[in-house]
Scaffold this motif. Structure first.
Motif, mmCIF file in Angstrom:
data_model
loop_
_atom_site.group_PDB
_atom_site.id
_atom_site.type_symbol
_atom_site.label_atom_id
_atom_site.label_comp_id
_atom_site.label_asym_id
_atom_site.label_seq_id
_atom_site.Cartn_x
_atom_site.Cartn_y
_atom_site.Cartn_z
ATOM 1 N N ARG A 1 1.095 -1.349 -0.168
ATOM 2 C CA ARG A 1 0.248 0.143 0.057
ATOM 3 C C ARG A 1 0.255 1.423 0.439
ATOM 4 N N GLU B 1 0.478 3.668 -3.109
ATOM 5 C CA GLU B 1 0.246 5.188 -2.926
ATOM 6 C C GLU B 1 1.202 5.883 -3.426
ATOM 7 N N MET C 1 -6.984 -2.536 -3.980
ATOM 8 C CA MET C 1 -6.815 -2.871 -2.738
ATOM 9 C C MET C 1 -7.915 -3.154 -2.108
ATOM 10 N N GLU D 1 -5.071 -5.736 6.604
ATOM 11 C CA GLU D 1 -4.430 -4.782 5.761
ATOM 12 C C GLU D 1 -3.342 -6.393 4.753
ATOM 13 N N ALA E 1 -2.809 -7.911 1.605
ATOM 14 C CA ALA E 1 -1.169 -7.715 0.862
ATOM 15 C C ALA E 1 -1.002 -8.834 0.254
#
Length: 686
Positions: free
Chosen positions: A20, A24, A215, A245, A249
């Motif tokens: 992430r 991002e 995601m 999370e 991932a």
């Protein structure tokens, strides 16, 4: 004309913690690069899986608009001599702009160069934008890899690049690769290369190839599948944001499967099983409606197997030896009472200047004994719990699972026959363990937790190692916030500064104890500012109360909430302004305003009216403050607003007659004292 932009970096499997942040960072950098160059665009979406980082942007303009360029040069006075001929300054500026002096404009007595620069194609701008994005991503990853002779570095080896603006490949090269339109699906379900006709086809093509690139969509899918599996075994899955999370991932195509925990392990404390299954294996545990742990776990595979039972069996084989180790530690540690582990703490250093952990235990025990007396708690339970609170650090279970410290001490204390109050306090004394986590539920737990945290704060500050902006190895910020939350949420009334001083005096180091106390109190006060800010207490309100040097944080919070309510009253701003004016007059007159005004010296009706109002409000305020009713006490002050305004309108404080002036200053002093009973109102906006 506009179209979708796709940038994808394909790589070998990334650690879950990088997916992430890197995705991002890529999206933010590309968006910022487009914005800086004036390229219009629509929604920006960060996409990422273990094998890819991507950004997909809607409606990206094909060209940037023409750019107006302007440069300011020397002043006209410096640009031309007395005869009007251009000076070297003017000629040099014109030369740097690529024009003659005659082409320059005169604006506000300065030479100015203005030109319109033709906008460039977005495709031509993107390589520079992406180079900046890669630099930003490098800064996001503390350790990068080098994998071939190109000397390129990244979080993991890069294997392909995609760069499409609409149906056109953007000419971009990096990591020794040229970007094209070819991406790759799931490693096992769809190993063949996928040629994208357009950027807009990206997500659909990947989903067909068993990859969920979004995601959040992947997180939602994991949650839904795990919850469904938990319902299938009659329970509810324990799903934390951190675990969700991380699991999302780790996979590209999530498939939840359920396994069983052997009956022989269900006698372990549930926290041990949760730690083993969740922390070590990234599996989800399941609890029934009564909160009891069920003999089941849920794992999320990255493949839709034709034989799911093989996947289940494999995961059960992995988790079994870890649980077997935990069971061995549990049985071994219980062969002796918890107190028998205490001597081993003398071999473990807490901090080089502060002695061993056993030395710390002795300090915490003494502090807990005194705190228990001050808080009317069970002294024997508090003292015993403090003595044993760190003993589990010497056990095999906590050595293997450090996150279970305290929790295991509570279990081992119960196994050894310690009273329930002692065992509970040991289990709770590390609380609160984070933002939003609960404080200790028992009185003894709060006492021991306070003693432990106060000793750590005092010791590390006394040793000259306060936290810096970037480093806090002893988690002193968390300790200070923990102390404040225990006091505030537990409804405790303590002179916190005095207890910090007591803790500092117990430390085995030579230091300027007054200076350490001042530094530590300022540190704790700043944490209090943050804790109360979460309750809606602003900086101005906090400072108004802090000006009174309130050391009981429970009392501090009560005053701050009362001031916050008071500031909503229409009279508050004018009264604050009047108080500020009064303090300024007193300061300029260098008056301590300690005396009481003499009514016989009043010569103006406004003086008498203010004195009468102050006397009436003082009596009313005293009754409120005696009961701790700060809000009512402040509301009573609203009646002062009119007589105070009338006083300042009609009365000259600095009269020529010294006796008259002193009496009027004394009257202002009485106003000042009245306005500083709850907080310093002069610090509020007026």
């Amino acid at each position: 004309m506009s179209d979708e932009l796709l940038i994808e970096i394909g790589c070998e499997d990334l650690p879950a913690r990088y997916v992430r942040p890197l995705a991002e960072c890529l999206a933010d950098s590309v968006r910022d690069g487009l914005d800086e160059r004036g390229v219009a665009h629509g929604e920006v979406r960060a996409l990422g899986t273990p094998r890819r980082l991507a950004v997909l942007i809607d409606a990206v303009a094909a060209r940037q608009p023409d750019q107006e360029r302007a440069r300011k040069g020397p002043s006209v006075k410096a640009a031309f001599d007395a005869e009007g001929a251009p000076t070297r300054a003017a000629e040099g500026f014109a030369r740097s702009c690529g024009v003659t002096v005659d082409d320059l404009l005169r604006e506000d007595d300065y030479l100015v160069y203005r030109a319109t620069e033709t906008g460039r194609d977005t495709a031509a701008l993107l390589p520079g934008i992406l180079e900046g994005a890669l630099q930003a991503m490098d800064a996001t990853v503390p350790r990068r890899m080098r994998w071939d002779a190109t000397e390129a570095t990244f979080a993991r080896p890069v294997r392909w690049l995609v760069a499409l603006l609409g149906d056109t490949v953007v000419p971009w090269s990096a990591f020794g690769l040229d970007a094209d339109r070819t991406t790759h699906g799931h490693r096992f379900h769809a190993p063949d290369a996928i040629a994208l006709a357009r950027a807009a086809d990206y997500e659909g093509a990947l989903r067909a190839a068993k990859v969920v690139a979004d995601m959040q969509a992947r997180r939602d899918a994991v949650r839904e599948q795990v919850e469904a599996e938990a319902r299938g075994c009659g329970g509810t899955a324990r799903i934390t944001d951190e675990l969700l999370e991380e699991v999302a991932a780790l996979v590209e195509w999530p498939v939840a499967v359920r396994g069983r925990i052997g009956a022989e392990f269900m006698g372990l404390p549930p926290e041990v099983i949760v730690t083993t299954v969740e922390t070590n294996q990234r599996y989800f545990t399941v609890f029934d409606d009564a909160g009891a742990l069920l003999p089941a776990f849920i794992t999320v595979a990255n493949i839709a197997s034709r034989d799911p039972q093989q996947v289940v069996a494999g995961n059960e084989r992995v988790v079994r030896p870890r649980l077997a180790d935990a069971l061995f530690f549990w049985n071994q540690d219980r062969r002796q009472p918890l107190a028998d582990f205490l001597p081993r703490l003398a071999d473990a250093t807490f901090q080089k200047d502060l002695g061993t952990i056993r030395d710390k235990v002795d300090r915490v025990t003494a502090l807990a004994r005194d705190l228990a007396a001050a808080l009317d708690a069970d002294g024997a339970a508090c003292e015993r719990a403090a003595l044993l609170c760190k003993a589990d650090l010497a056990t095999q279970m906590v050595f293997e699972f450090p996150e279970l410290q305290g929790i295991m001490g509570g279990y081992y204390a119960r196994e050894a026959g310690e009273p329930a109050a002692v065992a509970d306090a040991i289990a709770e004394h590390y609380q609160p363990v984070g933002a939003g986590a609960p404080i200790p539920a028992t009185a003894a737990g709060r006492v021991v937790a306070l003693a432990d945290k106060l000793d750590t704060l005092a010791g590390i500050f006394a040793a000259g190692q306060p936290p810096t902006a970037s480093k806090d190895p002893f988690a002193l910020r968390r300790a200070a916030i923990g102390v404040l939350r225990i006091v505030l949420e537990g409804g405790l009334r303590l002179d916190l500064r005095a207890w910090l001083s007591t803790a500092i005096d117990a430390q085995p180091v030579d230091c300027d104890r007054a200076a350490v106390l001042g530094q530590l109190w300022a540190f704790v006060a700043e944490r209090l500012r943050g804790v109360l800010a979460e309750d809606g207490i602003g900086r101005e309100t906090f400072d108004a109360v802090a000006a009174l040097d309130v050391v009981d944080v429970g009392d501090f919070a009560a005053r701050a909430r009362a001031v916050r309510a008071f500031t909503a009253m229409p009279e508050a701003a004018q009264l604050a302004a009047a108080h500020k004016r009064a303090r300024n007059v007193l300061r300029q007159a260098d008056s301590d305003s300690g005396g009481e005004p003499d009514p016989a010296r009043f010569v103006d009706d406004a003086e008498r009216a203010l004195a009468d109002s102050l006397a009436a409000q003082a009596a009313r305020q005293e009754a409120h403050l005696r009961d701790g009713a700060y809000a009512e006490g402040l509301r009573a002050l609203a009646a002062l607003q009119a007589p105070v305004d009338a006083f300042f309108d009609a009365v000259m404080v600095n009269a020529d007659d010294p006796a008259l002036r002193a009496n009027r200053l004394a009257l202002l002093g009485a106003l000042d004292r009245t306005c500083r009973r709850v907080a310093d109102l002069s610090l509020l906006s007026g």
